[in-house]
Design an enzyme around this catalytic site. Structure first.
Site, short mmCIF file in Angstrom:
data_model
loop_
_atom_site.label_atom_id
_atom_site.label_comp_id
_atom_site.label_asym_id
_atom_site.label_seq_id
_atom_site.Cartn_x
_atom_site.Cartn_y
_atom_site.Cartn_z
CD GLU A 59 73.09 65.50 34.07
OE1 GLU A 59 72.09 64.78 34.30
OE2 GLU A 59 72.87 66.67 34.83
CG ASP B 120 69.73 66.99 44.09
OD1 ASP B 120 71.06 66.50 43.94
OD2 ASP B 120 69.22 67.53 43.23
CD GLU C 41 66.74 76.07 37.45
OE1 GLU C 41 67.79 75.55 37.35
OE2 GLU C 41 65.88 75.29 38.14
CD GLU D 177 63.76 67.93 39.78
OE1 GLU D 177 64.92 67.32 39.09
OE2 GLU D 177 63.17 69.09 39.16
#
EC number: 3.2.1.113
Length: 871
Positions: free
Chosen positions: A69, A216, A310, A328
């Site tokens: 992150e 991803d 989610e 996204e």
């Protein structure tokens, strides 16, 4: 925190667990949204924001943060801000005072993250203390052993950009080493990677694989690293992975996780929201049709719930109801509009904006949805909302003159930060290309390295995208049929009685039309099977919807009944000639016709290839197969016809080898060969079926030794008997438990059976004649499993769902138009990893049974891990 109208400071608010690892007391939202201000043409505000960052932000805090992150949000934010700051400075109006201050902060942060890479593998620790680094007592971190694939594989863009901006190559070198290690650890037979990996040993901890959470951005950064850095190896790796994704994970319009060692087996029955980025990546890759399909499916889910949950199930029900305002889907919408110019995607963007303003906007920002079903809020607005969502939605609607720089000169990171493409020719790293890797040769025209390729993406047809979306418009059921009339009453009005499952024929056009009317559709799967799916909302009327539900239920009952009648155990093909002497045993599928090896003596003979190889006409080489076991290829005609042709040529048996290159009993359920619907009593020879991978073992042996003798039997025979008492070490390939009973102590057999029970599948598969070949049938109904994680590739109709409202019930019944799946005991066989695959080198020993048992235990552990249903 948009509900309480104040910022969230680490330590001042109750801990939220891992979510807080993104917070490091370094003004996260301010840094993450720097380049958004420039995109929105807020250049004065951008200049003020940069001054605030330089004045107030401290990176030397005693805080444990996520390496992943911090890299994508803070390091990426500083680099994106620096990129646009020097662009504005060159234009001559703003930022004239700027002297690379953001870049120096980025370099400072980069050095603070480097200690995380101090592992034997080169994969970084998942967390690091900004002040004390790793392992020191005061660091309070450094004891972790696992990290996610995306966490270790989403560093190359930011670290390489930092190296190229500053000339310090160490950052790019560390990020490349981590990527190289992940590539080397991919599962070689499937070319997939797992979700989590041990940073010290390189062992996969979670062996499920998809394109959503945990993996991803690893795929995203392989392709974008090629774009930014120009290194062909990154494109080659991405193409290899992409081929595997489209082969195993993509089930249009769905993207379902699979097991890396058994990629034909779904690992879960739901999808997470993070996979919504994938259509955008497919646009960048140039594969637009599946991008449109998946995006449209996601849009239908959004229209049903206002936001993307989610996680949601394969029948589009809410699995996890939260929605933290993830960007996204907006990202993929922007890229699809860029690729197609289709105004439909502007309407999609408008829907997103309206839903955000209507349901998420609060006095101090936009609040995350705690539950999309109730509309309740959570006091949370993550930094990625301003960094990505605002940016992509603005760019979606912006004209070229609305943006003060050329967006095409930059690439987006996974956090939508902008890095200039000219970095590809600046301060290039001297890191050696990984020359030890072998890339799979792939036949795909989309792999042409062309830029740009707009004409490939979007033919000059304004209806192109619409024609792809149209079949998916009702993929998510939104309403229920009302006023269902009793079927018996409709009969009195003169209507035809409904189609019954026992009367159904897949080759009958009238029956197919009735299916369509009942809302039942046929879907052809990549592995040759056919799926029956019912959407009551697609039925012509409420009565037809009820008929469709009854038809699906009858199919399940018919399958269960026929399975009990026709189930046949697997058979064995044992190579008994020199130098194998019975050590190589291949699991084979039986036939519903010909000599029954369970009731008659085994058949032994040398093998010979028939001509023509497909065996669909009279053999031109009868002298070659006379008195031998004929090898024939699957396809082009019915199994029974092949059997008759080789029998007429004098063959004493037949082995049919799958024509689907690369197929293996490791990854596909075995099946039994069906007759042709006619009397097959005239076929007297035994017939067995081998998948391509197992069949290639025999073919390779013929090329090596010419004369190859095999034994066709119901189970492997004792090697000592084959050699008349001569002792031979015991090795086995793809054997089923029955074959091992002669050699394994009873205690081991008991443990094998117990382990195998844990891997039982719940798939229920229907007997149907293939509408094209009428060659083979599928009859299988398996008992309930321990976990949905064990379900087969084709979804099943759950008995518990059969009494639900037809409109709400998304029923799926699996059909195999070509093959008959055997009982799932075959999945208990030794489905080994690459080293134990049938493609063995004849100069090496075949894998010992102890190793196979160890692989079984490893697979069982993986299934148990999947049962935890973790994201």
């Amino acid at each position: 925190m948009p509900l309480t109208c104040r910022g969230r400071v680490r330590g001042q608010e109750p801990s939220r667990g891992d979510v807080d690892d993104a917070l490091g007391k370094f003004s996260l939202t301010l840094i993450d949204s720097l380049d958004t201000l420039v995109v929105l043409n807020k250049t004065k505000e951008f200049e003020d924001a940069v001054r605030k960052v330089l004045r107030d932000v401290n990176l030397d805090n005693d805080v444990v943060v996520s390496v992943f992150e911090t890299n994508i949000r803070v390091l990426g934010g500083l680099l994106g801000g620096h990129s646009l700051a020097i662009m504005l400075k060159e234009k001559g109006e703003y930022m004239q005072w700027y002297n690379d201050e953001l870049l120096q902060m980025a370099k400072q942060l980069g050095y603070k993250l480097l200690p995380a890479f101090n592992t034997t593998s080169g994969l970084p620790y998942p967390r690091i203390n900004l002040k004390f680094g790793i392992r020191k007592p005061e660091a309070r971190t450094g004891t972790e052993t696992d990290t996610c694939t995306a966490c270790a594989g989403t560093l190359i863009l930011e670290f390489a950009a930092l190296s190229r901006f500053t000339g310090a190559t160490i950052f790019e070198e560390y990020a490349r080493k981590a990527l190289d290690f992940l590539w080397e650890k991919r599962q070689r037979s499937s070319n997939l990677v797992g979700v989590t990996i041990n940073i010290h040993t390189g062992d996969w901890v979670r062996k499920d694989s998809g394109v959503g959470a945990g993996i991803d951005s690893y795929y995203e950064y392989l392709l974008k690293a090629y774009v930014l850095l120009g290194d062909d190896s990154f494109l080659e790796r991405f193409n290899t992975h992409y081929d595997a994704i489209m082969r195993y994970i993509s089930q249009p319009p769905l993207l379902l996780d699979v097991h890396i060692h058994k990629p034909m087996l779904n690992a879960r029955t739901w999808m997470d929201a993070l996979l919504a980025f994938f259509p955008g990546l497919q646009v960048l890759k140039g594969d637009i049709r599946p991008a449109i399909e998946t995006h449209e499916m996601l849009y239908q889910v959004i229209k049903k719930h206002n936001f993307l949950p989610e996680a949601f199930t394969t029948d589009f029900r809410v699995h996890w109801a939260q929605h933290p305002l993830r960007p996204e889907f907006a990202e993929s919408t922007y890229f699809l509009y860029k690729a197609t110019g289709d105004p439909y995607y502007l309407e999609v963007g408008k829907t997103l904006i309206e839903n955000l303003n209507k349901y998420a906007r609060v006095p101090c920002g936009f609040a995350a949805m705690k539950d999309v079903r109730t509309g309740s809020h959570e006091d949370r607005m993550d930094s990625f909302f301003l960094a990505e969502m605002f940016k992509y939605l603005y760019l979606l609607f912006a004209d070229k003159e609305d943006i003060i720089f050329d967006i095409e000169d930059y690439i987006f990171t996974t956090e939508a930060h902008l890095l200039p493409l000219w970095l590809s020719t600046t301060n290039q790293s001297m890191s050696k290309k990984n020359t030890t890797s072998e890339y799979t040769e792939l036949d795909d025209s989309n792999f042409d390295w062309t830029c740009p390729n707009t004409q490939i993406l979007f033919p000059n047809d304004p209806l192109y995208a619409q024609s792809i979306r149209e079949p998916l418009k009702n993929v998510v059921d939104k309403s229920c049929p009302r006023g269902i009339i009793r079927v018996e009453e409709s009969f009195r009005s003169g209507a035809k009685p409904p189609l019954r499952a026992r009367d159904f024929m897949a080759t009958n056009p009238e029956h197919l039309e009735i299916l369509k009317k009942m809302g039942v559709s046929l879907i052809h799967l990549k592995d040759g099977r056919v799926q029956l799916v019912q959407h009551a909302i697609q039925a012509a009327s409420s009565i037809d919807a009820e008929d469709g539900l009854r038809f699906m239920q009858e199919m399940i009952e018919l399958s269960s009944q026929q399975q009990k009648e026709q189930q046949l155990p697997p058979r064995a093909v044992q190579i008994v000639s020199h130098p194998f002497f019975g050590r190589v045993v291949l699991t084979a599928g039986p036939a519903q016709f010909g000599l029954d090896l369970s009731k008659h003596k085994e058949t032994r003979g040398f093998v010979a290839s028939s001509k023509p190889y497909n065996g669909c006409s009279e053999l031109t080489n009868p002298e070659a197969v006379m008195g031998k076991i004929a090898l024939i290829q699957r396809g082009q005609c019915m199994f029974a016809e092949k059997a008759r042709n080789i029998q007429n040529a004098g063959a004493i048996g037949g082995i049919v080898i799958d024509d689907n290159e690369g197929s293996s009993s490791d990854t596909a359920p075995l099946f039994q060969m069906a007759g042709d619907g006619k009397d097959t009593d005239d076929i007297k020879i035994p017939m067995l079926f081998l998948f391509s991978k197992e069949g290639s073992i025999i073919l390779d042996a013929i090329r090596e030794y010419e004369e190859v003798e095999v034994l066709l039997s119901d189970k492997a025979k004792d090697r000592a008997a084959i050699l008349k008492g001569k002792m031979i070490p015991s090795y086995i390939i793809n054997s089923n438990p029955e074959m091992e009973n002669e050699e394994q102590p009873s205690s081991e057999n008991d443990s094998q059976n117990q382990s195998a029970e844990q891997m039982t599948s719940i798939s229920q598969e229907i007997d149907l004649i293939d509408q094209e070949s009428l060659e083979e049938t599928s009859l299988n109904s398996h008992p309930e499993s321990l976990s949905p994680a064990d379900t087969d590739n084709a979804a099943s109709v759950s008995p518990s769902e059969q009494n639900s409202n037809p409109a709400e019930n998304h029923e799926t019944t699996s059909l195999d138009g070509e093959c008959t799946d055997l009982d799932n005991q075959l999945q208990e066989q030794s489905e080994t990893e690459e080293d134990s695959s049938p493609n063995v080198s004849w100069g090496k020993k075949v894998q010992p049974i102890d190793s196979i048992l160890a692989d079984w235990n490893e697979d069982i552990e993986a299934f148990e891990m999947m049962e935890k249903d973790e994201l």
